[in-house]
Design an enzyme around this catalytic site. Structure first.
Site, PDB file in Angstrom:
ATOM      1  N   LYS A  74      47.196  11.946  32.631  1.00 33.45           N
ATOM      2  CA  LYS A  74      47.077  12.694  32.105  1.00 33.45           C
ATOM      3  C   LYS A  74      47.640  13.565  32.602  1.00 33.45           C
ATOM      4  O   LYS A  74      48.877  14.421  32.110  1.00 33.45           O
ATOM      5  CB  LYS A  74      45.727  13.510  31.656  1.00 33.45           C
ATOM      6  CG  LYS A  74      44.471  12.714  30.825  1.00 33.45           C
ATOM      7  CD  LYS A  74      43.361  13.343  30.956  1.00 33.45           C
ATOM      8  CE  LYS A  74      42.442  12.237  30.235  1.00 33.45           C
ATOM      9  NZ  LYS A  74      41.063  12.494  30.083  1.00 33.45           N
ATOM     10  N   GLN A 118      36.652  16.186  33.899  1.00 32.58           N
ATOM     11  CA  GLN A 118      36.736  14.756  33.626  1.00 32.58           C
ATOM     12  C   GLN A 118      35.564  13.844  33.692  1.00 32.58           C
ATOM     13  O   GLN A 118      35.147  14.281  34.587  1.00 32.58           O
ATOM     14  CB  GLN A 118      38.062  13.862  34.634  1.00 32.58           C
ATOM     15  CG  GLN A 118      37.449  12.311  34.453  1.00 32.58           C
ATOM     16  CD  GLN A 118      38.046  12.367  33.117  1.00 32.58           C
ATOM     17  OE1 GLN A 118      39.249  12.648  32.510  1.00 32.58           O
ATOM     18  NE2 GLN A 118      38.366  11.093  32.339  1.00 32.58           N
ATOM     19  N   ASP A 141      39.546  19.308  25.622  1.00 32.28           N
ATOM     20  CA  ASP A 141      38.750  18.634  25.098  1.00 32.28           C
ATOM     21  C   ASP A 141      38.124  18.541  23.691  1.00 32.28           C
ATOM     22  O   ASP A 141      37.814  17.067  23.293  1.00 32.28           O
ATOM     23  CB  ASP A 141      38.295  18.101  25.861  1.00 32.28           C
ATOM     24  CG  ASP A 141      38.187  16.979  26.980  1.00 32.28           C
ATOM     25  OD1 ASP A 141      39.031  15.787  26.782  1.00 32.28           O
ATOM     26  OD2 ASP A 141      37.677  16.343  28.442  1.00 32.28           O
TER      27      ASP A 141
HETATM   28  N1  GUN Z   1      35.633  10.462  30.118  1.00 36.95           N
HETATM   29  C1  GUN Z   1      36.149   9.236  29.227  1.00 36.95           C
HETATM   30  N2  GUN Z   1      36.771   9.968  27.908  1.00 36.95           N
HETATM   31  C2  GUN Z   1      37.511  11.365  28.219  1.00 36.95           C
HETATM   32  C3  GUN Z   1      37.506  12.294  27.868  1.00 36.95           C
HETATM   33  O1  GUN Z   1      38.193  12.242  26.539  1.00 36.95           O
HETATM   34  N3  GUN Z   1      37.811  13.365  28.661  1.00 36.95           N
HETATM   35  C4  GUN Z   1      37.004  13.806  29.674  1.00 36.95           C
HETATM   36  N4  GUN Z   1      37.036  15.618  30.299  1.00 36.95           N
HETATM   37  N5  GUN Z   1      36.227  12.790  29.813  1.00 36.95           N
HETATM   38  C5  GUN Z   1      36.374  11.794  29.730  1.00 36.95           C
END
Ligand code: GUN
Length: 303
Positions: A74, A118, A141
């Site tokens: 990311k 995350q 998100d």
């Molecule tokens: N863990 C697995 N997929 C995601 C996501 O799209 N966003 C976040 N914040 N955590 C995750």
């Protein structure tokens, strides 16, 4: 006896119980690269017009190796798009109060357009409290109940990135999916549940199946669109799939060999489906591209 078995096997392959055809492979990597390039250009244009560079704050609690990989990807994607990333990596034993205080700080930081925590979080931290502390207008998100509620009433603000990425991939097929029966396998807040509302917005008839659903193969067999988000490698079998169906594989499973694989038995399913996404190179790259898009949108909202 041997001849008989051989003959019946040949008959089976010459007259399979479903028509043999090869699916079109949906190239998520290419679609995501195009989207990321258009975001990079839009960011550049903002800077040329004297506007602020978008910023994304990423919080990674602890040292979960899979999460570390996702967060690094990311961060790299932000850099390439010209989005500033602010990384926070508190230790696994951070208290919930300290984590919430960090989120409050980022909510009030004008350089930050998006905040991403995350998941998963360590067991002593309540995920809902964390998600609900993120300001809905920085929740890139799309996990905050406000944003989920907006999606549910058909007036979306920030849409969760993975289901949004799936919708974009469906759009690239050019297939008119109006009225299609869609089966989503998996009921997580991140994928399964919001995916149903993405598909409803596309005038599909979505059904969410899960581990307690009865006769899953029969349910899948009815579906014009299958979205697999269960986290079990190769779980969805080719003979469950309706010939010509669109199959979207959200699973990212790492086998002991280190190989990444999806929730669908891809090699067999691609001979039955009309369209199918591979793993890797399908939905995965779209999730990050949609995160960047949401961050850019947040910056625009906050200009
Ligand atoms: N863990 C697995 N997929 C995601 C996501 O799209 N966003 C976040 N914040 N955590 C995750």
């Amino acid at each position: 006896m041997f001849m008989h078995m051989r003959e019946s096997a040949l008959t089976y392959f010459e007259n399979p119980p479903y028509p043999i055809m090869s699916a079109q492979i949906i190239d998520g990597k290419a679609v995501a690269e195009n989207l990321r390039e258009s975001i990079r250009q839009a960011v550049e244009e903002r800077i040329n017009n004297g506007l602020r560079r978008p910023g994304l704050a990423v919080i990674l609690v602890g040292d979960n190796p899979a999460s570390q990989v996702y967060v690094r990807n990311k961060k790299l994607a932000c850099e390439k798009a010209g989005i500033t990333s602010f990384e926070h990596t508190p230790p696994a034993d951070i208290s919930e109060a300290d984590l919430l205080a960090l989120i409050h700080e980022l909510n009030n930081d004008d350089r930050v357009d998006g905040i991403l925590v995350q998941l998963p979080l360590p067991a002593h931290i309540d995920e809902e409290s964390v998600i609900e502390t993120i300001s809905p207008d920085k929740d890139v998100d799309g996990f905050h109940p406000y944003n989920i509620g907006r999606l549910m009433i058909g007036k979306p603000t920030f849409r969760p990135c993975t289901p949004q990425g799936v919708t974009r991939l469906l759009e690239t097929t050019g297939v008119d999916i109006t009225g299609n029966d869609a089966v989503i396998v998996g009921r997580s807040n991140i994928v399964g549940r919001p995916m149903a509302f993405e598909l409803l917005a596309k005038d599909c008839t979505p059904k969410i199946c899960h581990s307690r659903s009865k006769d899953l193969p029969a349910q899948i067999k009815q579906a014009d669109i299958v979205v697999a988000a269960i986290g079990k490698p190769g779980f969805i079998q080719a003979h469950w799939i309706k010939p010509g169906a669109i199959v979207i594989d959200v699973g990212i499973n790492r086998l002991e060999s280190g190989k990444l694989t999806g929730d669908v038995d891809f090699e067999a399913a691609k001979e039955v489906a009309g369209y199918i996404t591979p793993v890797p190179g399908g939905v995965g790259p779209m999730t990050i591209a949609c995160l960047l898009e949401n961050t850019l949108e947040s910056a625009r909202n906050r200009d």
